[in-house]
Design a protein around this motif. Structure first.
Motif, short mmCIF file in Angstrom:
data_model
loop_
_atom_site.label_atom_id
_atom_site.label_comp_id
_atom_site.label_asym_id
_atom_site.label_seq_id
_atom_site.Cartn_x
_atom_site.Cartn_y
_atom_site.Cartn_z
N VAL A 85 0.84 -1.20 0.00
CA VAL A 85 0.00 0.00 0.00
C VAL A 85 0.87 1.25 0.00
N VAL A 86 1.90 1.26 0.85
CA VAL A 86 2.81 2.40 0.94
C VAL A 86 3.54 2.61 -0.38
N ALA A 87 3.99 1.52 -0.99
CA ALA A 87 4.70 1.62 -2.27
C ALA A 87 3.80 2.21 -3.35
N ASN A 88 2.53 1.82 -3.34
CA ASN A 88 1.59 2.35 -4.33
C ASN A 88 1.30 3.83 -4.11
N LEU A 89 1.27 4.25 -2.84
CA LEU A 89 1.09 5.68 -2.54
C LEU A 89 2.25 6.49 -3.10
N ASP A 90 3.47 6.00 -2.84
CA ASP A 90 4.66 6.68 -3.36
C ASP A 90 4.63 6.76 -4.88
N LYS A 91 4.25 5.66 -5.51
CA LYS A 91 4.21 5.60 -6.97
C LYS A 91 3.21 6.59 -7.54
N ASP A 92 2.05 6.71 -6.89
CA ASP A 92 1.00 7.62 -7.35
C ASP A 92 1.46 9.08 -7.23
N ILE A 93 2.09 9.42 -6.12
CA ILE A 93 2.56 10.79 -5.91
C ILE A 93 3.71 11.11 -6.87
N ASP A 94 4.62 10.18 -7.06
CA ASP A 94 5.73 10.39 -7.98
C ASP A 94 5.22 10.63 -9.41
N ALA A 95 4.14 9.95 -9.77
CA ALA A 95 3.58 10.11 -11.11
C ALA A 95 3.08 11.53 -11.32
N THR A 96 2.52 12.14 -10.26
CA THR A 96 2.06 13.53 -10.35
C THR A 96 3.24 14.48 -10.41
N VAL A 97 4.19 14.32 -9.52
CA VAL A 97 5.34 15.23 -9.45
C VAL A 97 6.14 15.21 -10.75
N SER A 98 6.24 14.05 -11.39
CA SER A 98 7.04 13.92 -12.60
C SER A 98 6.47 14.72 -13.77
N LYS A 99 5.20 15.11 -13.70
CA LYS A 99 4.56 15.86 -14.77
C LYS A 99 4.77 17.37 -14.67
N LEU A 100 5.34 17.82 -13.56
CA LEU A 100 5.41 19.26 -13.30
C LEU A 100 6.66 19.89 -13.93
N PRO A 101 6.57 21.15 -14.27
CA PRO A 101 7.73 21.88 -14.78
C PRO A 101 8.85 21.91 -13.74
N LYS A 102 10.08 21.93 -14.19
CA LYS A 102 11.24 21.93 -13.28
C LYS A 102 11.57 23.36 -12.84
N SER A 103 10.66 23.97 -12.14
CA SER A 103 10.91 25.33 -11.65
C SER A 103 10.33 25.47 -10.25
N GLU A 104 11.08 26.16 -9.38
CA GLU A 104 10.61 26.36 -8.02
C GLU A 104 9.74 27.60 -7.94
#
Length: 242
Positions: A85-104
């Motif tokens: 369950v924890v691994a799937n949570l991490d995977k789901d969040i990483d999938a969102t973050v990976s779509k974002l522009p590389k700017s702070e």
């Protein structure tokens, strides 16, 4: 009102989570009580004095949620399932973050109540989500204590419009509890009528967003990826869908 799982529909009721009937719990003689840090400490002595084991879980940050899931997995002897369950949570969040522009981008998170306004640090629910999205919280480093109805609030910082103007965030998120609302259900903030408010970059660029109660006031638990995705979709609707 929360949804009651089918397996618990016949379970005894012990009142509201923030004001439980501890005498009723003692009467039921449970094998274990799972308590919420910051809400149930006042009941611990009564439960322990009646030989009722208690596990106190902290449910604020995403790391808290993962730790709690693994703890419950150990208690129920389902470690493997909890880890998946924890691994799937991490995977789901990483999938969102990976779509974002590389700017702070800089962010301010306002918390409004009928009593006033405070700022949320990265240790709040919204602050934790913003950190995962690589947003720089403008209140980092604030150490002044903030008090609320339930005592000290270490995840909050004092608010002032002058300070907000100086820090000039690029994004503003707003959570609300008990504040007056407009016809669309958004908090009614007097500061939005202030001419100075209109000079903030987030306001000028229409980057002010209201956050839903069910994901950002109450801990979203296993819905943390949904909360992160909601926040990301508000800023980058072309890259992320709610």
């Amino acid at each position: 009102v929360g949804k009651v799982p089918t397996f618990a529909k016949d379970a005894a009721e012990v009142d509201f989570i923030f004001n439980i009937n501890v005498e009723k719990i003692v009467e039921l003689k449970p094998d274990l009580v799972i308590a919420y840090k910051g809400m149930h400490e006042r009941y611990l002595h009564t439960l322990e004095s009646n030989n009722i084991p208690v596990v106190v879980l902290n449910l604020k940050s995403y790391e808290d949620v993962k730790h709690s899931m693994l703890t419950i997995g150990k208690i129920m002897r389902k470690d493997d399932k909890a880890q998946k369950v924890v691994a799937n949570l991490d995977k789901d969040i990483d999938a969102t973050v990976s779509k974002l522009p590389k700017s702070e981008r800089s962010v301010a998170i306002l918390h409004t109540t009928s009593m006033g306004i405070t700022m949320e640090k990265e240790t709040s629910i919204a602050g934790c989500c913003a950190k995962m999205l690589k947003l720089r919280n403008v209140v980092q480093g604030e150490t002044k204590p903030v008090s609320g109805p339930m005592g000290a609030q270490p995840d909050k910082a004092p608010y002032s419009l002058e300070d907000l103007l100086e820090k000039n965030p690029q994004v503003i998120f707003i959570t609300s509890m008990g504040a007056p609302r407009d016809a669309e259900g958004n908090p009614k903030l007097e500061i939005m009528n202030n001419e100075a408010w209109q000079s903030i970059d987030a306001v000028k660029n229409k980057q002010v967003f209201f956050l839903p109660d069910d994901l950002f006031l109450l801990n979203p638990g296993l819905e943390y990826p949904k909360a992160v995705r909601y926040m990301a979709a508000k800023m980058y609707p072309d890259a992320v869908k709610e």
